[in-house]
Design a protein around this motif. Structure first.
Motif, PDB file in Angstrom:
ATOM      1  N   LEU A  20       0.863  -1.183   0.000  1.00  0.00           N
ATOM      2  CA  LEU A  20       0.000   0.000   0.000  1.00  0.00           C
ATOM      3  C   LEU A  20       0.896   1.227   0.000  1.00  0.00           C
ATOM      4  CD1 LEU A  20      -3.271   0.667   1.899  1.00  0.00           C
ATOM      5  CD2 LEU A  20      -1.507   2.418   1.840  1.00  0.00           C
ATOM      6  N   ALA A  21       0.741   2.070  -1.029  1.00  0.00           N
ATOM      7  CA  ALA A  21       1.563   3.268  -1.171  1.00  0.00           C
ATOM      8  C   ALA A  21       0.716   4.517  -1.013  1.00  0.00           C
ATOM      9  CB  ALA A  21       2.258   3.281  -2.533  1.00  0.00           C
ATOM     10  N   LEU A  22       1.167   5.436  -0.167  1.00  0.00           N
ATOM     11  CA  LEU A  22       0.588   6.776  -0.168  1.00  0.00           C
ATOM     12  C   LEU A  22       0.971   7.402  -1.506  1.00  0.00           C
ATOM     13  CD1 LEU A  22       1.622   7.909   3.441  1.00  0.00           C
ATOM     14  CD2 LEU A  22      -0.391   6.598   2.716  1.00  0.00           C
ATOM     15  N   ASN A  23      -0.011   7.905  -2.245  1.00  0.00           N
ATOM     16  CA  ASN A  23       0.248   8.215  -3.643  1.00  0.00           C
ATOM     17  C   ASN A  23      -0.181   9.641  -4.017  1.00  0.00           C
ATOM     18  OD1 ASN A  23       1.169   7.649  -6.225  1.00  0.00           O
ATOM     19  ND2 ASN A  23      -0.772   6.759  -6.889  1.00  0.00           N
ATOM     20  N   ARG A  24       0.411  10.610  -3.336  1.00  0.00           N
ATOM     21  CA  ARG A  24       0.296  12.024  -3.745  1.00  0.00           C
ATOM     22  C   ARG A  24       1.712  12.597  -3.816  1.00  0.00           C
ATOM     23  NH1 ARG A  24      -3.078  15.892  -0.495  1.00  0.00           N
ATOM     24  NH2 ARG A  24      -3.558  16.868  -2.522  1.00  0.00           N
ATOM     25  N   PRO A  25       2.550  12.055  -4.680  1.00  0.00           N
ATOM     26  CA  PRO A  25       3.970  12.436  -4.662  1.00  0.00           C
ATOM     27  C   PRO A  25       4.219  13.915  -4.905  1.00  0.00           C
ATOM     28  CG  PRO A  25       3.422  11.184  -6.655  1.00  0.00           C
ATOM     29  CD  PRO A  25       2.250  11.059  -5.735  1.00  0.00           C
ATOM     30  N   LYS A  26       3.374  14.567  -5.712  1.00  0.00           N
ATOM     31  CA  LYS A  26       3.576  15.996  -5.980  1.00  0.00           C
ATOM     32  C   LYS A  26       3.275  16.849  -4.753  1.00  0.00           C
ATOM     33  CE  LYS A  26       2.699  15.706 -10.955  1.00  0.00           C
ATOM     34  NZ  LYS A  26       1.845  16.160 -12.084  1.00  0.00           N
ATOM     35  N   LYS A  27       2.534  16.287  -3.794  1.00  0.00           N
ATOM     36  CA  LYS A  27       2.208  16.966  -2.538  1.00  0.00           C
ATOM     37  C   LYS A  27       3.011  16.387  -1.370  1.00  0.00           C
ATOM     38  CE  LYS A  27      -1.213  19.786  -3.809  1.00  0.00           C
ATOM     39  NZ  LYS A  27      -1.207  21.245  -3.540  1.00  0.00           N
ATOM     40  N   ARG A  28       4.088  15.658  -1.689  1.00  0.00           N
ATOM     41  CA  ARG A  28       4.888  14.976  -0.664  1.00  0.00           C
ATOM     42  C   ARG A  28       4.028  14.064   0.210  1.00  0.00           C
ATOM     43  NH1 ARG A  28      10.198  17.163  -0.379  1.00  0.00           N
ATOM     44  NH2 ARG A  28      10.525  18.182  -2.385  1.00  0.00           N
TER      45      ARG A  28
END
Length: 307
Positions: free
Chosen positions: A36-44
């Motif tokens: 399970l990946a937290l997936n808002r990379p552009k928002k860190r």
């Protein structure tokens, strides 16, 4: 940098279609591990309201739907694990603004009434992260880069935490004018102790690094690089997932229960569960592993019954 969840996806997971801000996939090489990946990379990976809800829903489902999962690897996509709460999402603060709610009567400005109305939101946010703790399968958090505020709340609910040498942690809420209210102040001291260092970190909001986290026992291992971090986390997930799913589930339940109860109560709790679990065929199969067998076919856990 941890690769984006989109790029690293190797096997489709049926739950993945339900989410926008978290990504769920089967592990590429470990058959009983779900990533399970937290997936808002552009928002860190700052957590907005939708992402918060998705985290709770995901951890209530994985390991309970007959998916064969025995361990969850929790990661953050992009340059850091989690930048904390997304303060640009006004949904978090709607309940405490002076014109909150649809009630246009004079009572809508009453502090006590607004407080009672807002309490349910805090409890809902707490419940979403508690779902990580209550998930029947163990959760291993692999932390790189920033793990701030709500990120600390989240990983405090994991069973095992490992981090890369560049990891930076902070119980940041006090600097924003509030006390952390989603679990850090309750779980963090139970993980590492209630000593002076913990109080200093919580009261000052200061950053602490990977070596600090290892020294106080918040993480169990520190990797030298981000790539090596995944090797370390995968090794732990493999060792966990190789064991009987019945045994790991009851072990996690007993650890959580005993943390919050007296020793005698914890003993009674595990006796109650093991009186059934020791009848499992997994007991004999586990002895085959200790005897040197490489592949032992444990039956998957059944789907949880729901109304």
């Amino acid at each position: 940098m941890i690769p984006s969840a989109t790029n690293e996806a190797k096997a489709h997971h049926p739950l993945d279609a339900h989410f926008s801000h978290v990504s769920i996939r089967y592990h590429a090489t470990l058959p009983f591990v779900t990533v399970l990946a937290l997936n808002r990379p552009k928002k860190r990976n700052a957590i907005n309201a939708q992402m918060w809800q998705e985290i709770g829903f995901a951890f209530r489902q994985i390991g309970t739907i007959g998916d064969g999962c025995r361990c969850i690897l929790l990661i953050g996509s992009g340059k850091g694990f989690c930048g904390g709460i997304d303060i640009s999402d006004r949904r978090f603060f709607a309940g405490i603004e002076s014109n909150a709610g649809d009630d246009k009567s004079s009572s809508s400005g009453d502090v006590a009434r607004r407080s009672l109305a807002f309490r349910s939101q805090i409890l809902e946010m707490q419940s979403a992260f508690t779902a990580v703790e209550e998930c029947p399968v163990p959760v291993v958090a692999a932390i790189h880069g920033a793990c701030i505020g709500a990120g600390i709340d989240l990983v405090c609910c994991a069973d095992v935490r490992v981090c890369s040498s560049d990891a930076i942690f902070s119980v940041r809420e006090v600097r924003l004018g509030l006390a952390a209210d989603v679990g850090t102040l309750q779980r963090f001291p139970k993980i590492v102790g209630f000593g002076s260092r913990v109080r200093e970190l919580c009261l000052s909001g200061d950053d602490f690094n990977a070596n600090d986290a290892l020294q106080i026992g918040f993480v169990s291992r520190v990797s030298q690089t981000n790539n090596n971090l995944m090797d370390v986390a995968n090794e732990i997930c493999h060792k966990i997932s190789r064991n009987s799913p019945v045994a790991t589930t009851i072990t996690k339940m007993s650890l959580n229960y005993s943390r919050d109860h007296k020793v005698a109560e914890g003993l009674e709790h595990v006796a109650l569960h093991n009186s059934t679990a020791l009848m499992s065929e997994d007991l004999v199969k586990s002895f085959m592993i200790t005897g040197g067998a490489e592949d032992v076919n444990f039956a998957p856990l059944q789907s949880h019954s729901r109304l």
